[in-house]
Design a protein around this motif. Structure first.
Motif, PDB file in Angstrom:
ATOM      1  N   GLU A 143       0.812  -1.218   0.000  1.00 56.67           N
ATOM      2  CA  GLU A 143       0.000   0.000   0.000  1.00 56.67           C
ATOM      3  C   GLU A 143       0.846   1.269   0.000  1.00 56.67           C
ATOM      4  O   GLU A 143       0.336   2.359  -0.258  1.00 56.67           O
ATOM      5  CB  GLU A 143      -0.915   0.014   1.225  1.00 56.67           C
ATOM      6  CG  GLU A 143      -1.780  -1.210   1.293  1.00 56.67           C
ATOM      7  CD  GLU A 143      -3.163  -0.916   1.826  1.00 56.67           C
ATOM      8  OE1 GLU A 143      -3.266  -0.004   2.658  1.00 56.67           O
ATOM      9  OE2 GLU A 143      -4.112  -1.592   1.401  1.00 56.67           O
ATOM     10  N   GLU A 146       2.675   3.340  -5.103  1.00 58.97           N
ATOM     11  CA  GLU A 146       1.660   3.722  -6.072  1.00 58.97           C
ATOM     12  C   GLU A 146       2.340   3.750  -7.440  1.00 58.97           C
ATOM     13  O   GLU A 146       3.475   4.186  -7.550  1.00 58.97           O
ATOM     14  CB  GLU A 146       1.145   5.121  -5.698  1.00 58.97           C
ATOM     15  CG  GLU A 146       0.120   5.714  -6.626  1.00 58.97           C
ATOM     16  CD  GLU A 146      -0.302   7.121  -6.140  1.00 58.97           C
ATOM     17  OE1 GLU A 146      -0.264   7.406  -4.925  1.00 58.97           O
ATOM     18  OE2 GLU A 146      -0.638   7.941  -7.000  1.00 58.97           O
ATOM     19  N   MET A 165      -3.606  -4.310 -14.009  1.00 59.04           N
ATOM     20  CA  MET A 165      -4.171  -3.493 -12.931  1.00 59.04           C
ATOM     21  C   MET A 165      -4.893  -4.350 -11.913  1.00 59.04           C
ATOM     22  O   MET A 165      -4.788  -4.114 -10.708  1.00 59.04           O
ATOM     23  CB  MET A 165      -5.097  -2.440 -13.527  1.00 59.04           C
ATOM     24  CG  MET A 165      -4.318  -1.406 -14.309  1.00 59.04           C
ATOM     25  SD  MET A 165      -5.384  -0.353 -15.284  1.00 59.04           S
ATOM     26  CE  MET A 165      -5.382   1.082 -14.334  1.00 59.04           C
ATOM     27  N   ASP A 166      -5.617  -5.359 -12.396  1.00 57.11           N
ATOM     28  CA  ASP A 166      -6.323  -6.252 -11.477  1.00 57.11           C
ATOM     29  C   ASP A 166      -5.329  -6.952 -10.558  1.00 57.11           C
ATOM     30  O   ASP A 166      -5.530  -7.039  -9.350  1.00 57.11           O
ATOM     31  CB  ASP A 166      -7.136  -7.297 -12.258  1.00 57.11           C
ATOM     32  CG  ASP A 166      -8.398  -6.690 -12.874  1.00 57.11           C
ATOM     33  OD1 ASP A 166      -8.757  -5.559 -12.488  1.00 57.11           O
ATOM     34  OD2 ASP A 166      -9.020  -7.346 -13.737  1.00 57.11           O
ATOM     35  N   GLN A 169      -3.815  -4.498  -8.045  1.00 59.19           N
ATOM     36  CA  GLN A 169      -4.810  -4.092  -7.052  1.00 59.19           C
ATOM     37  C   GLN A 169      -5.082  -5.194  -6.045  1.00 59.19           C
ATOM     38  O   GLN A 169      -5.215  -4.930  -4.854  1.00 59.19           O
ATOM     39  CB  GLN A 169      -6.103  -3.718  -7.756  1.00 59.19           C
ATOM     40  CG  GLN A 169      -6.054  -2.322  -8.317  1.00 59.19           C
ATOM     41  CD  GLN A 169      -7.197  -1.500  -7.781  1.00 59.19           C
ATOM     42  OE1 GLN A 169      -8.330  -1.967  -7.789  1.00 59.19           O
ATOM     43  NE2 GLN A 169      -6.913  -0.333  -7.298  1.00 59.19           N
ATOM     44  N   THR A 170      -5.150  -6.428  -6.538  1.00 58.11           N
ATOM     45  CA  THR A 170      -5.353  -7.569  -5.647  1.00 58.11           C
ATOM     46  C   THR A 170      -4.233  -7.630  -4.611  1.00 58.11           C
ATOM     47  O   THR A 170      -4.465  -7.944  -3.448  1.00 58.11           O
ATOM     48  CB  THR A 170      -5.386  -8.879  -6.463  1.00 58.11           C
ATOM     49  OG1 THR A 170      -6.390  -8.738  -7.466  1.00 58.11           O
ATOM     50  CG2 THR A 170      -5.703 -10.079  -5.589  1.00 58.11           C
ATOM     51  N   ARG A 174      -1.233   0.577  -5.151  1.00 60.40           N
ATOM     52  CA  ARG A 174      -2.128   1.630  -5.651  1.00 60.40           C
ATOM     53  C   ARG A 174      -1.826   1.944  -7.113  1.00 60.40           C
ATOM     54  O   ARG A 174      -0.679   1.891  -7.528  1.00 60.40           O
ATOM     55  CB  ARG A 174      -1.959   2.916  -4.840  1.00 60.40           C
ATOM     56  CG  ARG A 174      -2.227   2.746  -3.366  1.00 60.40           C
ATOM     57  CD  ARG A 174      -3.678   2.414  -3.131  1.00 60.40           C
ATOM     58  NE  ARG A 174      -3.888   1.951  -1.763  1.00 60.40           N
ATOM     59  CZ  ARG A 174      -4.405   2.693  -0.790  1.00 60.40           C
ATOM     60  NH1 ARG A 174      -4.757   3.937  -1.026  1.00 60.40           N
ATOM     61  NH2 ARG A 174      -4.576   2.192   0.414  1.00 60.40           N
ATOM     62  N   SER A 194     -10.076  -1.228 -12.798  1.00 59.36           N
ATOM     63  CA  SER A 194     -10.005  -0.938 -11.376  1.00 59.36           C
ATOM     64  C   SER A 194      -8.708  -0.196 -11.081  1.00 59.36           C
ATOM     65  O   SER A 194      -7.627  -0.718 -11.278  1.00 59.36           O
ATOM     66  CB  SER A 194     -10.079  -2.226 -10.558  1.00 59.36           C
ATOM     67  OG  SER A 194      -9.108  -3.136 -11.003  1.00 59.36           O
ATOM     68  N   PHE A 195      -8.851   1.046 -10.684  1.00 64.67           N
ATOM     69  CA  PHE A 195      -7.698   1.835 -10.259  1.00 64.67           C
ATOM     70  C   PHE A 195      -8.138   2.748  -9.128  1.00 64.67           C
ATOM     71  O   PHE A 195      -9.334   2.891  -8.865  1.00 64.67           O
ATOM     72  CB  PHE A 195      -7.109   2.626 -11.437  1.00 64.67           C
ATOM     73  CG  PHE A 195      -8.058   3.605 -12.066  1.00 64.67           C
ATOM     74  CD1 PHE A 195      -8.103   4.923 -11.635  1.00 64.67           C
ATOM     75  CD2 PHE A 195      -8.913   3.212 -13.091  1.00 64.67           C
ATOM     76  CE1 PHE A 195      -8.982   5.828 -12.221  1.00 64.67           C
ATOM     77  CE2 PHE A 195      -9.784   4.121 -13.672  1.00 64.67           C
ATOM     78  CZ  PHE A 195      -9.822   5.417 -13.234  1.00 64.67           C
ATOM     79  N   ASP A 196      -7.173   3.333  -8.432  1.00 67.49           N
ATOM     80  CA  ASP A 196      -7.491   4.128  -7.251  1.00 67.49           C
ATOM     81  C   ASP A 196      -7.655   5.606  -7.553  1.00 67.49           C
ATOM     82  O   ASP A 196      -8.585   6.247  -7.111  1.00 67.49           O
ATOM     83  CB  ASP A 196      -6.384   3.949  -6.205  1.00 67.49           C
ATOM     84  CG  ASP A 196      -6.209   2.496  -5.835  1.00 67.49           C
ATOM     85  OD1 ASP A 196      -7.036   2.005  -5.052  1.00 67.49           O
ATOM     86  OD2 ASP A 196      -5.283   1.844  -6.364  1.00 67.49           O
ATOM     87  N   HIS A 230     -13.294   6.837  -7.497  1.00 65.07           N
ATOM     88  CA  HIS A 230     -11.873   7.154  -7.594  1.00 65.07           C
ATOM     89  C   HIS A 230     -11.525   8.400  -6.784  1.00 65.07           C
ATOM     90  O   HIS A 230     -12.339   9.296  -6.634  1.00 65.07           O
ATOM     91  CB  HIS A 230     -11.466   7.409  -9.051  1.00 65.07           C
ATOM     92  CG  HIS A 230     -11.842   6.301  -9.984  1.00 65.07           C
ATOM     93  ND1 HIS A 230     -11.436   4.999  -9.774  1.00 65.07           N
ATOM     94  CD2 HIS A 230     -12.582   6.288 -11.116  1.00 65.07           C
ATOM     95  CE1 HIS A 230     -11.920   4.244 -10.744  1.00 65.07           C
ATOM     96  NE2 HIS A 230     -12.621   5.001 -11.568  1.00 65.07           N
TER      97      HIS A 230
END
Ligand code: C2E
Ligand code: CA
Ligand code: CA
Ligand code: CA
Length: 278
Positions: A143, A146, A165-166, A169-170, A174, A194-196, A230
């Protein structure tokens, strides 16, 4: 066409030759600097738009050539890519960033670093595995890392980018979409990913107070990005007026010369210490 070979010779003059020699030398020097991890990271604060609290920093690569002085990153990143060692450069930067996160952890500071990742690096099938083992080797929480990828990268190979990205993220890393608003994609396409964070490009920020169209786009983008869950970051904020407008729209984070230039690590510490006392 036959005789043009002779003509071409006439144009192959000393200054062209010098440029070629210079270029080759620059390539070799850069390759050496990358191999020896000699590039340096500067860090630009990312702040909460509301509280001005430090949310993390973006790492921006710096290279000082022994004779030619500072070479801008977009220039040397391009040189490395064209000469075939762009991936080595990105890997070196990533390693330096993770080492820096670790060094801060050892000083009791948990600070997230955002690293810019180029397309060829991001698209490599081994990329995610390498990132995770690098984090693991340094005992760094995913975490705290990024990765900034441009919307252009994502649109070039959507399915593959989505997979990358998946997986990231898993694992808890970030992801930011960088340079949003430069015209390569739209939010409805991006909503399948899926992104932050969505990083709004400086070109849109520059329109605040100057272009009603930019302001309307910004308003809509921030609203939609929030609806999709987001976090919104605005880059290149230089004026208090721009900050106020973004704040009013509910933009989450801001970054720009108004707050701080990218700083060497020691200066970042000084900057933070000084803020703490205010
Ligand atoms: P970027 O990722 O969009 O980074 C933002 C650029 O805007 C940085 O330029 C930063 O110093 C500058 N900037 C920040 N705030 C302001 C502001 O308020 N006003 C203005 N005018 N500029 C601001 P920099 O450091 O020269 O980097 C340029 C580009 O080079 C970056 O654009 C990124 O695409 C690339 N780059 C830099 N470091 C790396 C790296 O480690 N790896 C890769 N692959 N690319 C990098
Ligand atoms: Ca960036
Ligand atoms: Ca950017
Ligand atoms: Ca940019």
């Amino acid at each position: 066409a036959k005789q043009s070979g002779k003509d071409r010779c006439r144009f192959f003059d000393a200054s062209l030759w010098d440029a070629l020699v210079e270029r080759t030398r620059l390539e070799n020097d850069l390759r050496g600097a990358v191999e020896r991890d000699e590039l340096v990271l500067h860090f630009q604060p990312k702040l909460s738009a509301r509280t001005m609290g430090l949310r993390g920093v973006e790492a921006l690569a710096r290279w000082r050539h022994p004779d030619l002085g500072d070479i801008p990153p977009d220039t040397f990143v391009k040189i490395a890519e064209q000469a075939g060692f762009g991936i080595a450069l990105d890997s070196s930067i990533l390693r330096l960033a993770v080492q820096r996160i670790r060094a801060w952890m050892d000083q009791g500071v948990k600070r997230r670093i955002a690293v810019n990742i180029s397309a060829p690096q991001f698209m490599r099938p081994e990329f995610v595995g390498e990132v995770l083992s690098l984090l693991d080797a340094h005992g760094v929480d995913p975490e705290l890392l990024e990765l900034e990828v441009t919307e252009r990268i994502v649109m070039a190979d959507f399915a593959e980018a989505r997979r990358r990205m998946d997986d990231l993220q898993t694992a808890g890393v970030r992801i930011s979409i960088d340079d949003f608003g430069t015209g390569y994609s739209n939010l409805s396409q991006l909503s399948q990913l899926s992104f932050d964070m969505l990083k709004i490009d400086k070109s849109l920020v520059d329109g605040i107070g100057a272009s009603a169209k930019s302001e309307a786009i910004l308003t809509a983008v921030i609203q939609m990005a929030h609806a999709l869950g987001h976090t919104v970051v605005a880059e290149g904020v230089e004026l208090a007026e721009q900050h106020a407008f973004l704040q009013q729209l509910g933009c989450d984070e801001v970054q720009g010369y108004l707050f701080s230039h990218p700083l060497p690590e020691a200066e970042l510490e000084a900057w933070e210490a000084q803020r703490g006392r205010v």
